[in-house]
Design a protein around this motif. Structure first.
Motif, PDB file in Angstrom:
ATOM      1  N   ALA A 131       0.709  10.021 -12.006  1.00 33.92           N
ATOM      2  CA  ALA A 131       1.015  10.077 -10.580  1.00 33.92           C
ATOM      3  C   ALA A 131       0.082  11.069  -9.899  1.00 33.92           C
ATOM      4  CB  ALA A 131       2.457  10.511 -10.370  1.00 33.92           C
ATOM      5  N   GLU A 132      -0.323  10.720  -8.691  1.00 32.97           N
ATOM      6  CA  GLU A 132      -0.972  11.705  -7.822  1.00 32.97           C
ATOM      7  C   GLU A 132       0.046  12.793  -7.554  1.00 32.97           C
ATOM      8  OE1 GLU A 132      -3.091  10.332  -4.044  1.00 32.97           O
ATOM      9  OE2 GLU A 132      -1.296  11.388  -3.269  1.00 32.97           O
ATOM     10  N   GLU A 149       4.272  10.925  -2.224  1.00 32.97           N
ATOM     11  CA  GLU A 149       4.043   9.475  -2.306  1.00 32.97           C
ATOM     12  C   GLU A 149       3.682   9.055  -3.733  1.00 32.97           C
ATOM     13  OE1 GLU A 149       3.532  11.315   1.459  1.00 32.97           O
ATOM     14  OE2 GLU A 149       2.319  11.598  -0.365  1.00 32.97           O
ATOM     15  N   GLY A 150       2.827   9.854  -4.364  1.00 33.53           N
ATOM     16  CA  GLY A 150       2.398   9.504  -5.732  1.00 33.53           C
ATOM     17  C   GLY A 150       3.557   9.518  -6.701  1.00 33.53           C
ATOM     18  N   ALA A 190       6.780   9.260  -5.872  1.00 37.54           N
ATOM     19  CA  ALA A 190       7.758   8.219  -5.468  1.00 37.54           C
ATOM     20  C   ALA A 190       7.340   6.842  -5.974  1.00 37.54           C
ATOM     21  CB  ALA A 190       7.888   8.204  -3.951  1.00 37.54           C
ATOM     22  N   ARG A 191       6.024   6.619  -6.061  1.00 39.13           N
ATOM     23  CA  ARG A 191       5.563   5.301  -6.552  1.00 39.13           C
ATOM     24  C   ARG A 191       6.020   5.067  -7.996  1.00 39.13           C
ATOM     25  NH1 ARG A 191       1.289   5.453  -3.045  1.00 39.13           N
ATOM     26  NH2 ARG A 191       0.085   6.994  -4.213  1.00 39.13           N
ATOM     27  N   LEU A 192       6.036   6.136  -8.792  1.00 45.49           N
ATOM     28  CA  LEU A 192       6.461   5.975 -10.195  1.00 45.49           C
ATOM     29  C   LEU A 192       7.979   6.080 -10.353  1.00 45.49           C
ATOM     30  CD1 LEU A 192       3.787   7.891 -12.339  1.00 45.49           C
ATOM     31  CD2 LEU A 192       4.020   5.430 -11.961  1.00 45.49           C
ATOM     32  N   PRO A 216      10.688   5.508  -7.792  1.00 43.29           N
ATOM     33  CA  PRO A 216      11.256   5.173  -6.475  1.00 43.29           C
ATOM     34  C   PRO A 216      12.753   5.405  -6.405  1.00 43.29           C
ATOM     35  CG  PRO A 216      10.640   3.181  -7.679  1.00 43.29           C
ATOM     36  CD  PRO A 216      10.065   4.325  -8.438  1.00 43.29           C
TER      37      PRO A 216
END
Ligand SMILES: CSC[C@H]1O[C@H](OP(=O)(O)O)[C@H](O)[C@@H]1O
Length: 368
Positions: free
Chosen positions: A349-350, A354-355, A357-359, A361
């Motif tokens: 993850a970044e 946002e990064g 949360a993408r992994l 959610p």
């Protein structure tokens, strides 16, 4: 992991089916000793005094501490007292609170007479889950090392700097920062690990070096203050560390000195990665510098050091004048802006809301 010709985890159920055996890490690298914990009080001492340490391992050990409590008294009141006793042992690693919350909620949902069996089963489940999380971090981190290896000349190692011990000794097995290193070695990718000694508790010199030597991984011990110099001279290809608590915004709390390593890495364009299982993410905090409690340990850990004498005795010696006071903050916080990526069990993850949360959610966006 391997210790000689035997395979060990850092913690396991004793053959009596009740007490819990741990590798007592205070004596490494000079002596390999196993200690047996038979009560929640002994478990609290083992965590507080760092017989076991490392965020994931602290959590699993506390889980077994709650199981030991059910042997004595499985009542709600006793579980609450055990929770508080264990929770106050070390304030920074979020895995401790996560494991205690998980165990207490699981047990209080059951009638007292069912709690003992359920507690041991749940603690074992958390231990097994930690191993799988570490292996997944290893697989995801391996790709980072592989990409760097492709830029090297044939046979040239990927030079990796790590700080403190985020190895198998900090987890139940495999480690977080070291899992990708172990998998890279198994895949035949040449690696060389620069091991920060990590004053004052010297987890690098005592533990990471012991792990690397035990697995035949090429490594060099360096003082904490040498990492920046090596980066300036192009001798470090990447940094990978562990974490005791990472915020929902990607700020990383880790052993004292990590922040300085990240600053040097940014100044020299060296990628700076953090290996972590998701239980190390504290979804309720965002600003790590302001919100994460930093453990202040005894100044004596700075003023003296443990080692082996010429005569083979493990002893403590003083390194500063008797009257010199010492401060000992055990952790610092690296802001997300200095981190190249967070290597988790679900991918990389970044280091941003946002990064992450993408992994994850289903977890992101929780209110503090
Ligand atoms: C995988 S967590 C390892 C983490 O824990 C260490 O702290 P301590 O030895 O005081 O428990 C250090 O911060 C490591 O990075």
């Amino acid at each position: 992991m391997k210790v000689g010709d035997r395979h060990f985890r850092t913690i396991w159920l004793n053959e009596d089916g009740q007490s819990v055996d741990i590798i007592d890490q205070r004596w490494l690298p000079h002596d390999f000793r196993v200690a047996t914990l038979a009560s929640v009080d002994q478990t609290a001492v083992a965590i507080r005094d760092m017989w076991v340490r490392g965020a994931p391992l602290i959590g699993v050990t506390a889980a077994y501490g709650m199981a030991l409590q059910t042997l004595a008294d499985p009542s709600d009141e006793a579980l609450d007292a055990a929770y508080e006793l264990l929770h106050e042992t070390r304030p920074t690693a979020i895995n401790l609170r996560w494991a205690l919350d998980t165990m207490r909620a699981h047990l209080k949902a059951l009638p007292p007479e069912e709690r003992r069996a359920a507690a041991y089963a749940k603690a074992a489940e958390l231990a097994d889950e930690d191993v799988e999380l570490s292996r997944a971090i290893g697989r995801n981190g391996l790709e980072v090392i592989r990409r760097i290896a492709e830029t090297k000349k044939p046979g040239e190692p990927v030079n990796i700097l790590t700080h403190c011990n985020a190895g198998w000794l900090a987890t139940v097995d495999y480690g977080t920062a070291t899992a990708p290193i172990y998998l890279a070695a198994e895949a035949g990718i040449p690696v060389h690990v620069y091991v920060d000694e990590t004053r004052p508790r010297n987890q690098g010199a005592y533990l990471t070096a012991w792990e690397m030597a035990g697995h035949g991984i090429s490594h060099t011990l360096i003082v904490d203050n040498a990492g920046g110099h090596l980066m300036q001279h192009g001798e470090i290809d990447m940094v990978i560390v562990g974490t005791d608590r990472t915020t929902a915004d990607g700020d990383v709390c880790n052993k004292i000195g990590t922040y300085l390593k990240a600053l040097a890495a940014r100044d020299n364009n060296v990628p700076f990665y953090v290996g972590l299982p998701s239980p190390t993410i504290d979804w309720t905090v965002r600003d790590g510098v302001r919100e994460i409690p930093i453990e202040e340990r005894p100044g004596e850990e700075v003023s003296s050091v443990w080692g082996r004498t010429e005569g083979g005795e493990i002893a403590q010696v003083r390194v500063s004048p008797d009257l010199t006071p010492a401060r000992n903050p055990a952790f610092d916080v690296t802001p997300a802006r200095l981190i190249t990526g967070l290597i988790t069990e679900r991918g990389i993850a970044e280091a941003s809301p946002e990064g992450i949360a993408r992994l994850f959610p289903e977890k992101a966006g929780r209110s503090p």
